[in-house]
Design a protein around this motif. Structure first.
Motif, PDB file in Angstrom:
ATOM      1  N   VAL A 100       0.858  -1.188   0.000  1.00 41.20           N
ATOM      2  CA  VAL A 100       0.000   0.000   0.000  1.00 41.20           C
ATOM      3  C   VAL A 100       0.894   1.238   0.000  1.00 41.20           C
ATOM      4  N   ALA A 101       0.323   2.363  -0.403  1.00 40.16           N
ATOM      5  CA  ALA A 101       1.022   3.642  -0.348  1.00 40.16           C
ATOM      6  C   ALA A 101       0.616   4.380   0.913  1.00 40.16           C
ATOM      7  N   ALA A 126       5.993   3.201  -0.256  1.00 42.15           N
ATOM      8  CA  ALA A 126       5.284   1.947  -0.519  1.00 42.15           C
ATOM      9  C   ALA A 126       5.629   1.000   0.621  1.00 42.15           C
ATOM     10  N   SER A 167       6.352  -2.373  -7.395  1.00 43.26           N
ATOM     11  CA  SER A 167       5.388  -2.095  -6.327  1.00 43.26           C
ATOM     12  C   SER A 167       5.154  -0.605  -6.159  1.00 43.26           C
ATOM     13  N   CYS A 207       3.439   0.991  -9.208  1.00 45.34           N
ATOM     14  CA  CYS A 207       2.041   0.582  -9.376  1.00 45.34           C
ATOM     15  C   CYS A 207       1.124   1.342  -8.423  1.00 45.34           C
ATOM     16  N   VAL A 208       1.491   1.400  -7.133  1.00 44.52           N
ATOM     17  CA  VAL A 208       0.616   2.106  -6.186  1.00 44.52           C
ATOM     18  C   VAL A 208       0.637   3.607  -6.444  1.00 44.52           C
ATOM     19  N   HIS A 234      -1.702   4.650  -9.290  1.00 41.82           N
ATOM     20  CA  HIS A 234      -3.140   4.576  -9.013  1.00 41.82           C
ATOM     21  C   HIS A 234      -3.573   5.434  -7.831  1.00 41.82           C
ATOM     22  N   SER A 246       3.574  -6.086 -10.448  1.00 41.96           N
ATOM     23  CA  SER A 246       2.654  -5.543  -9.460  1.00 41.96           C
ATOM     24  C   SER A 246       1.343  -5.151 -10.136  1.00 41.96           C
ATOM     25  N   PRO A 251      -2.708  -3.556  -9.389  1.00 40.90           N
ATOM     26  CA  PRO A 251      -3.507  -2.831  -8.405  1.00 40.90           C
ATOM     27  C   PRO A 251      -4.714  -3.632  -7.921  1.00 40.90           C
ATOM     28  N   ALA A 292      -8.295   2.503  -6.066  1.00 39.42           N
ATOM     29  CA  ALA A 292      -7.221   1.565  -5.757  1.00 39.42           C
ATOM     30  C   ALA A 292      -6.906   1.621  -4.267  1.00 39.42           C
ATOM     31  N   GLY A 315      -4.427  -0.622  -2.976  1.00 44.27           N
ATOM     32  CA  GLY A 315      -3.117  -1.229  -2.806  1.00 44.27           C
ATOM     33  C   GLY A 315      -2.761  -2.023  -4.043  1.00 44.27           C
ATOM     34  N   ALA A 316      -1.835  -2.951  -3.874  1.00 35.83           N
ATOM     35  CA  ALA A 316      -1.410  -3.784  -4.995  1.00 35.83           C
ATOM     36  C   ALA A 316      -0.837  -5.083  -4.461  1.00 35.83           C
TER      37      ALA A 316
END
Length: 248
Positions: free
Chosen positions: A107-108, A113, A142, A145-146, A149, A200, A202, A210, A212-213
């Motif tokens: 998650v962000a 991350a 990772s 990707c987060v 989104h 990764s 989402p 979103a 997380g991933a």
């Protein structure tokens, strides 16, 4: 957003800033190191540390400070109560068994991350992103990707902090994030940890935002020639987890 040493922090937030720095670094820090990372004066820092020690959020040993027992209780409570972790874990286990590789839940938080959960491969040579570890939202599947989104305003703030508000590097980073959103996944090879390949994908909640991933990670040498199969497995798993999240 977690403040840097050069960013003024409101007085009421200083105790949280100290706790956040300790949590983020994953190791005991000296007062000097904490001063460098928070930008707080020594007297101010010691006042915050005294409050945190009094409540059990911080332990001191040989002049170094680390998260205390109450911080561990918070982490345990998060594990037991986290809706995202509970919904994602069964499918993460299934993906790890299908792919024979490791799977992380990312998650962000602020400009980092963070790994919330990890299912490790059973192979002797395996990749792992330790639970609780954080990396800046800059490099690696990772993180990208987060970041891709995040809501537009939050994404722009991170890009501005990293590249400045108007630069060729910022535009290149934005173009890459847009391409990730279009593709539906991000991949990387050796960007964060040498020899590690990752894909990764989402995860989306009930509001189609979103949340997380999941990241499937493998040694580069073992992933070579298998990338498309591994990406497909991760995409299918992420879609299944997202369905669970929208139904519960």
């Amino acid at each position: 957003m977690l403040k840097s040493a050069s960013t003024p922090v409101p007085t009421a937030d200083r105790v949280l800033q100290v706790l956040a720095v300790l949590a983020q670094h994953g190791q005991a820090l000296s007062a000097t190191e904490l001063m460098e990372r928070t930008g707080l004066a020594r007297s101010t820092l010691y006042r915050q540390l005294a409050r945190l020690k009094n409540w059990g959020f911080v332990l001191e040993s040989d002049g170094h400070y680390a998260p205390g027992p109450l911080s561990l209780q918070l982490a345990l409570g998060f594990d037991l109560a986290s809706h995202l972790v509970r919904q994602a874990r069964p499918d993460m286990v299934a993906l790890a068994q299908q792919s024979h590789e490791s799977v992380g839940l990312i998650v962000a938080v602020n400009d980092q991350a963070i790994c919330l959960d990890m299912v490790e491969s059973q192979q002797s040579l395996r990749c792992s992103f330790e639970k609780g570890r954080s990396v800046p939202l800059r490099a690696g599947a990772s993180a990208k990707c987060v970041l891709a989104h995040l809501p537009k305003a939050a994404r722009a703030a991170v890009l501005d902090a990293h590249h400045g508000p108007a630069s060729a590097e910022r535009q290149a980073a934005l173009d890459e994030l847009d391409a990730i959103c279009l593709a539906g996944f991000a991949t990387s090879a050796g960007e964060v940890d040498p020899g590690v390949w990752g894909a990764s994908v989402p995860l989306f909640g009930a509001s189609r935002q979103a949340v997380g991933a999941i990241t499937l990670m493998a040694p580069i040498l073992r992933a070579q020639g298998q990338e498309q199969d591994l990406i497909r497995m991760a995409v299918v798993t992420a879609a299944r987890i997202s369905r669970h999240l929208t139904l519960h």
